[in-house]
Motif scaffolding. Structure first.
Motif, mmCIF file in Angstrom:
data_model
loop_
_atom_site.group_PDB
_atom_site.id
_atom_site.type_symbol
_atom_site.label_atom_id
_atom_site.label_comp_id
_atom_site.label_asym_id
_atom_site.label_seq_id
_atom_site.Cartn_x
_atom_site.Cartn_y
_atom_site.Cartn_z
ATOM 1 N N GLU A 137 15.119 37.067 -8.411
ATOM 2 C CA GLU A 137 15.075 36.690 -6.995
ATOM 3 C C GLU A 137 13.663 36.293 -6.592
ATOM 4 O O GLU A 137 13.452 35.349 -5.850
ATOM 5 C CB GLU A 137 15.553 37.869 -6.141
ATOM 6 N N LYS A 166 12.121 33.405 -3.611
ATOM 7 C CA LYS A 166 10.938 33.718 -2.838
ATOM 8 C C LYS A 166 9.716 32.952 -3.320
ATOM 9 O O LYS A 166 8.589 33.361 -3.173
ATOM 10 C CB LYS A 166 10.681 35.227 -2.861
ATOM 11 N N LEU A 169 8.380 36.140 5.191
ATOM 12 C CA LEU A 169 9.699 35.944 4.595
ATOM 13 C C LEU A 169 10.731 35.372 5.557
ATOM 14 O O LEU A 169 11.629 34.650 5.152
ATOM 15 C CB LEU A 169 10.220 37.270 4.033
ATOM 16 N N THR A 185 6.247 40.554 3.488
ATOM 17 C CA THR A 185 6.184 41.520 2.398
ATOM 18 C C THR A 185 5.124 42.590 2.664
ATOM 19 O O THR A 185 5.007 43.539 1.886
ATOM 20 C CB THR A 185 5.870 40.830 1.062
ATOM 21 N N GLU A 234 8.890 45.652 1.701
ATOM 22 C CA GLU A 234 8.921 44.329 2.311
ATOM 23 C C GLU A 234 10.157 44.137 3.194
ATOM 24 O O GLU A 234 11.249 44.607 2.876
ATOM 25 C CB GLU A 234 8.847 43.246 1.250
ATOM 26 N N ASN A 254 12.894 41.822 4.534
ATOM 27 C CA ASN A 254 13.519 40.603 4.029
ATOM 28 C C ASN A 254 14.024 39.675 5.118
ATOM 29 O O ASN A 254 13.994 38.453 4.965
ATOM 30 C CB ASN A 254 14.686 40.966 3.098
ATOM 31 N N SER A 312 15.247 45.723 4.907
ATOM 32 C CA SER A 312 14.112 45.847 4.002
ATOM 33 C C SER A 312 14.527 46.290 2.608
ATOM 34 O O SER A 312 15.627 46.795 2.392
ATOM 35 C CB SER A 312 13.122 46.860 4.602
ATOM 36 N N ASP A 313 13.584 46.145 1.687
ATOM 37 C CA ASP A 313 13.753 46.679 0.337
ATOM 38 C C ASP A 313 13.654 48.202 0.321
ATOM 39 O O ASP A 313 13.854 48.817 -0.731
ATOM 40 C CB ASP A 313 12.687 46.098 -0.594
ATOM 41 N N GLU A 360 18.402 47.879 -1.980
ATOM 42 C CA GLU A 360 17.737 46.946 -1.086
ATOM 43 C C GLU A 360 18.742 46.205 -0.205
ATOM 44 O O GLU A 360 19.824 45.832 -0.654
ATOM 45 C CB GLU A 360 16.938 45.922 -1.903
ATOM 46 N N TYR A 399 19.492 42.859 1.722
ATOM 47 C CA TYR A 399 19.009 41.492 1.592
ATOM 48 C C TYR A 399 19.055 40.722 2.903
ATOM 49 O O TYR A 399 18.148 39.948 3.202
ATOM 50 C CB TYR A 399 19.830 40.754 0.526
ATOM 51 N N THR A 400 20.110 40.913 3.696
ATOM 52 C CA THR A 400 20.216 40.138 4.932
ATOM 53 C C THR A 400 21.022 40.892 5.978
ATOM 54 O O THR A 400 21.721 41.872 5.671
ATOM 55 C CB THR A 400 20.865 38.767 4.655
#
Length: 555
Positions: free
Chosen positions: A32, A37, A353, A368, A392, A394, A409-410, A434, A436-437
């Motif tokens: 990824e 990224k 990001l 991040t 980070e 996202n 976030s992660d 994590e 992702y969205t």
């Protein structure tokens, strides 16, 4: 023989590892990092860098096989495995190999100690007073043997305890897999629903690499897609039913992000967004440039100022400003009348990001560097700073009214923030990997669906989607129908349905009210993004196998 690009090689290695059973975040996040990224210096991760990622992932697995969560100290020399074993065996098999070789090493060490003991006794017998020294020596050795025996017993007990805990963890994981249907506080049906067959799906072919982004025009039946082949495309989708027996799209415009036949520097399209009228399409690329295109595919403007890949582009509602966020740590507001930089915001200490407008003049950015900033055009400093994430951030999204800001976030959490306070309003911690969205539902006060409650959806690498009821900050449903990381979720325009796309190659359509799958389409590649048209009658999804699929939605 034709060559393949580094991106294609990256994906081949990535898919080989996945299909061989390596689904550890070390691989997924490594891939990824390169593909989505921006890689290094704006380029897709080259094969050499990907090999480094793979090596680190393999080293992590070897370390994981040689230790567990109860170890007080990680053994420095953990190279007990051969490279072929790491590639061909899963973590549990590797753990057994390591345990066996540890026991063999322990036995060798014991035999060495016994040999040394014999040598030492013989040496003492050769000296005067050897009998007395022998007795003293025997006493010391007896004490050492008792000590060794006690340590071996403790080691054996610890080994048994580890095996017991490993069994318990395995049983727990199996129990969790068996009970996925009750993944949330409300029982739910995780059956795959009615299958959407390939004969009912229009497959758009033409891209020569993974398709990372897709978006319907808010006006008309145009669908835009962005790919790792350094092009975006605008497809005209017929009004009739989708399906392989239907005629292909009436037209497609190819938006090339390079000049000539070859691409000297990666210009892969990472993000795209239509303006509110559907007359202009903005695309962001790894080369750090934003480009503006007409709906007919004509390049209207190229925006130069960023010094790194652009990860996010958003028009404001009025359409007089375009916002971009880049790996160069900055966000830029562009004046769409002059196409000049209105203001560059340099607050983050690491790559930006995501960006999202709150209204026509203020917006939020995330990075991040774990920070979120709320900014306003004309202000030299952030209006608000939100800190609280431990890794980070996202994605960020304002709710339909611009009152609440959601972030993910992660660090495995999603949070909701308000400009009225410094700390987050809600901190959602139920995901186990994590996130992702995130997406807000188009419901609640100030929307076209005011009588429905406002919801937030979060999609995670733990393969689940969670629906949060925002008024009281509680988990409404945990949607556990996918088997691999979920990259995209999208609410239907009426807020009654949710579409989700995953690396498991499946697109699910869920009932928001019932928390269950209604329809499923199984493609032949991982899904990076899903989106609904403005009427809610068609769904598009973009895939890692270079295609875009469009299907009808009727209940």
């Amino acid at each position: 023989m034709g060559g393949i690009t580094s991106a294609e090689l990256n994906f081949l290695v990535f898919r080989y590892l996945q299909e061989s059973g390596f689904v550890h975040a070390a691989f997924t996040l490594g891939y990824e990092a390169g593909i989505h990224k921006g890689g290094i210096d704006g380029n897709v991760v080259p094969p050499g860098a990907l090999i480094t990622i793979v090596q680190k992932g393999l080293q992590y697995i070897e370390l994981e096989a040689n230790t567990d969560e109860n170890d007080e100290e990680v053994e420095k020399d953990f190279a007990l495995l051969e490279p072929l074993e790491i590639i061909t065996k899963d973590v549990e098999e590797l753990q057994q190999i390591v345990k066996k070789r540890k026991r063999e090493r322990l036995q060798i060490d014991l035999e060495k100690d016994k040999g040394k003991e014999t040598e030492c006794i013989e040496e003492h017998e050769q000296h005067p007073g050897g009998e007395r020294e022998r007795e003293h020596h025997d006493k010391e050795k007896e004490q050492e043997r008792e000590k060794d025996k006690t340590e071996r017993d403790k080691a054996q007990e610890k080994e048994k305890e580890r095996e017991k805990q490993h069994t318990e963890r395995t049983d727990k994981l199996k129990h969790e897999e068996d009970s996925l249907a009750s993944g949330g506080p409300t029982p739910m049906d995780v059956s795959t629903g009615h299958e959407i067959f390939s004969t009912d799906v229009t497959v758009l072919e033409g891209h020569s690499s993974e398709v990372f982004a897709c978006a319907w025009s808010p006006a008309g039946s145009l669908l835009a897609s962005g790919s790792g082949d350094s092009t975006a495309r605008i497809w005209t989708i017929p009004d009739g039913p989708c399906g392989s027996i239907q005629s292909s799209p009436t037209s497609v415009h190819v938006l090339k992000h390079f000049k000539g036949r070859t691409n000297e520097k990666s210009k892969d399209v990472t993000t795209l967004d239509w303006n509110g009228e559907g007359t202009l399409l903005a695309t962001g690329s790894y080369d750090g440039q934003a480009r503006i295109w007409s709906r007919d595919g004509e390049l209207k403007q190229t925006l130069f100022k960023h010094k790194g890949p652009i990860f996010s582009l958003k028009w404001n509602k009025k359409g007089d400003f375009l916002l971009s966020g880049s790996v160069d740590k900055t966000a830029i507001v562009w004046d769409t009348k002059t196409w000049e930089c209105k203001q560059q915001f340099e607050f983050h200490s690491a790559p930006t990001l995501d960006v999202d407008w709150r209204n026509n003049t203020s917006f939020a950015t995330c990075s991040t560097d774990n920070m979120i900033y709320v900014c306003k055009i004309g202000d030299a400093r952030p209006v608000k700073s939100f800190s609280g994430h431990q890794s980070e951030v996202n994605a960020i999204k304002w709710d339909p009214t611009g009152c609440l800001l959601a972030s993910c976030s992660d660090d495995w959490t999603a949070k909701i923030w308000s400009l009225k306070q410094d700390k987050c309003v809600y901190d959602f911690k139920e995901h186990t990997k994590e996130i992702y969205t995130i997406r807000w539902s188009p419901t609640g006060p100030g929307t076209n669906n005011p009588n429905q409650q406002l919801l937030l959806a979060s999609a995670s690498f733990d393969s689940s989607i969670k629906l949060w009821e925002v008024e009281h900050g509680r988990l409404l449903y945990s949607l556990a129908g996918h088997r691999q990381p979920v990259y995209s979720v999208a609410f239907s325009p009426d807020g009654e349905y949710l579409a989700s796309g995953s690396l498991d190659q499946s697109l699910h359509i869920w009932s928001v009210k019932e928390g269950r799958i209604l329809k499923t389409y199984r493609g032949s590649g991982g899904i990076f993004e899903v989106c609904w048209n403005k009427e809610g009658s068609k769904i598009a999804a973009c895939f890692s196998n270079n295609t875009v699929c469009v299907m009808d939605f009727r209940m």
